[in-house]
Design a protein around this motif. Sequence first.
Motif, short mmCIF file in Angstrom:
data_model
loop_
_atom_site.label_atom_id
_atom_site.label_comp_id
_atom_site.label_asym_id
_atom_site.label_seq_id
_atom_site.Cartn_x
_atom_site.Cartn_y
_atom_site.Cartn_z
N VAL A 46 -7.94 21.27 -90.33
CA VAL A 46 -9.19 20.89 -90.65
C VAL A 46 -9.91 21.29 -91.76
O VAL A 46 -10.67 21.00 -92.97
CB VAL A 46 -10.25 21.61 -89.58
CG1 VAL A 46 -11.79 21.88 -90.04
CG2 VAL A 46 -10.12 20.83 -88.23
N ALA A 47 -8.91 22.83 -91.80
CA ALA A 47 -9.41 22.73 -93.96
C ALA A 47 -8.94 22.43 -94.52
O ALA A 47 -10.02 21.83 -95.91
CB ALA A 47 -8.76 24.75 -94.11
N LYS A 48 -8.24 21.73 -94.50
CA LYS A 48 -7.47 20.76 -96.34
C LYS A 48 -8.38 19.55 -96.04
O LYS A 48 -8.60 18.96 -97.00
CB LYS A 48 -5.74 19.88 -95.41
CG LYS A 48 -4.74 20.81 -95.46
CD LYS A 48 -4.12 20.79 -95.51
CE LYS A 48 -2.54 21.11 -94.19
NZ LYS A 48 -1.56 20.44 -93.66
N GLU A 49 -8.64 18.92 -95.04
CA GLU A 49 -9.68 17.68 -94.64
C GLU A 49 -10.70 18.16 -95.78
O GLU A 49 -11.54 16.70 -95.97
CB GLU A 49 -9.70 17.53 -92.99
CG GLU A 49 -8.29 16.46 -92.92
CD GLU A 49 -8.32 15.11 -93.68
OE1 GLU A 49 -9.34 14.23 -93.65
OE2 GLU A 49 -7.84 15.23 -94.87
N MET A 50 -11.20 19.91 -95.51
CA MET A 50 -12.69 20.15 -95.87
C MET A 50 -12.96 19.57 -97.32
O MET A 50 -13.21 19.77 -98.01
CB MET A 50 -13.45 21.09 -95.10
CG MET A 50 -13.65 20.99 -93.72
SD MET A 50 -13.88 22.13 -92.81
CE MET A 50 -15.35 22.89 -93.96
N VAL A 51 -11.72 20.35 -97.45
CA VAL A 51 -11.40 20.35 -99.52
C VAL A 51 -11.05 18.88 -99.72
O VAL A 51 -11.46 18.75 -100.86
CB VAL A 51 -10.18 21.36 -99.22
CG1 VAL A 51 -9.04 21.11 -101.58
CG2 VAL A 51 -10.39 22.73 -98.76
N ARG A 52 -10.12 18.15 -98.96
CA ARG A 52 -10.37 17.09 -99.25
C ARG A 52 -11.88 16.45 -99.57
O ARG A 52 -11.44 15.34 -100.82
CB ARG A 52 -9.30 16.07 -99.03
CG ARG A 52 -9.07 14.60 -99.03
CD ARG A 52 -8.50 13.81 -98.13
NE ARG A 52 -9.53 13.59 -97.03
CZ ARG A 52 -9.57 12.56 -96.59
NH1 ARG A 52 -10.04 11.65 -97.83
NH2 ARG A 52 -10.78 11.90 -95.61
N VAL A 53 -12.84 15.96 -98.69
CA VAL A 53 -13.55 14.74 -98.88
C VAL A 53 -14.55 16.11 -99.76
O VAL A 53 -15.62 15.72 -100.25
CB VAL A 53 -13.97 15.15 -97.52
CG1 VAL A 53 -13.22 14.01 -97.05
CG2 VAL A 53 -14.45 16.30 -97.20
N THR A 54 -14.16 17.22 -100.31
CA THR A 54 -15.71 17.96 -101.42
C THR A 54 -15.01 18.20 -102.44
O THR A 54 -14.23 18.29 -103.12
CB THR A 54 -15.19 19.42 -100.42
OG1 THR A 54 -15.29 19.69 -99.52
CG2 THR A 54 -16.64 20.52 -101.77
N ARG A 55 -16.06 17.57 -103.38
CA ARG A 55 -15.99 16.99 -104.89
C ARG A 55 -15.75 18.30 -105.60
O ARG A 55 -15.70 19.28 -105.24
CB ARG A 55 -17.45 16.37 -105.85
CG ARG A 55 -18.20 17.33 -105.62
CD ARG A 55 -19.81 16.36 -106.08
NE ARG A 55 -20.18 17.98 -106.27
CZ ARG A 55 -20.43 18.91 -107.30
NH1 ARG A 55 -19.92 18.99 -108.19
NH2 ARG A 55 -21.42 19.56 -107.24
N ALA A 56 -15.28 18.35 -106.63
CA ALA A 56 -14.58 19.72 -107.79
C ALA A 56 -15.92 19.94 -108.01
O ALA A 56 -17.36 19.21 -108.36
CB ALA A 56 -14.03 18.62 -108.73
N GLY A 57 -15.99 21.29 -107.87
CA GLY A 57 -17.30 22.36 -108.34
C GLY A 57 -18.36 22.02 -106.99
O GLY A 57 -19.31 23.01 -106.45
N GLY A 58 -17.87 21.79 -105.96
CA GLY A 58 -18.82 21.54 -104.67
C GLY A 58 -18.63 23.07 -104.32
O GLY A 58 -17.39 24.08 -104.41
N ARG A 59 -18.91 23.11 -102.63
CA ARG A 59 -19.05 23.69 -101.50
C ARG A 59 -17.96 23.76 -100.47
O ARG A 59 -19.16 23.32 -99.64
CB ARG A 59 -20.16 24.67 -101.92
CG ARG A 59 -21.03 25.37 -103.44
CD ARG A 59 -21.89 25.96 -103.13
NE ARG A 59 -22.35 26.29 -104.19
CZ ARG A 59 -22.95 27.59 -104.43
NH1 ARG A 59 -24.14 27.56 -104.02
NH2 ARG A 59 -23.81 27.27 -106.02
N ILE A 60 -17.63 24.29 -99.96
CA ILE A 60 -17.11 24.24 -98.30
C ILE A 60 -17.02 25.54 -98.12
O ILE A 60 -17.21 27.02 -97.87
CB ILE A 60 -15.84 24.72 -98.71
CG1 ILE A 60 -15.20 23.22 -99.19
CG2 ILE A 60 -15.10 25.25 -96.79
CD1 ILE A 60 -13.65 22.99 -98.52
N ILE A 61 -18.62 25.85 -96.65
CA ILE A 61 -18.64 26.87 -95.95
C ILE A 61 -18.35 26.94 -94.80
O ILE A 61 -18.18 25.86 -94.16
CB ILE A 61 -20.65 27.15 -95.86
CG1 ILE A 61 -21.52 26.91 -97.50
CG2 ILE A 61 -20.83 28.26 -95.18
CD1 ILE A 61 -22.84 27.21 -97.47
#
Length: 91
Positions: A46-61
């Motif tokens: 799940v974490a890998k997929e979250m990173v993959r779909v987040t743009r550069a400079g985006g945020r993951i919470i």
Amino acid sequence: MPPVPDEYNSKFQEGDATNLHELKDQTFDLVLSIFGAMFAPKPFDVAKEMVRVTRAGGRIIMGSWIPNDLWKRWWRIGTARRKHVWRVASF
């Protein structure tokens, strides 16, 4: 429910959090998971997929319990009690 202003541009979509193949790489400015990833069979996927779909400079919470956390133990105790009460009170 009142209409959502256009500037929020939010969408909720149900799917497999470990395989977001329908979503393009680096699509989102913000990706959010509150107590969802930790219940997935493969939380690291799940974490890998979250990173993959987040743009550069985006945020993951992410909101998640940590191993041996006090709240996790309380939740387990509460769940065990609720199951017991449900069995006793079942109709």
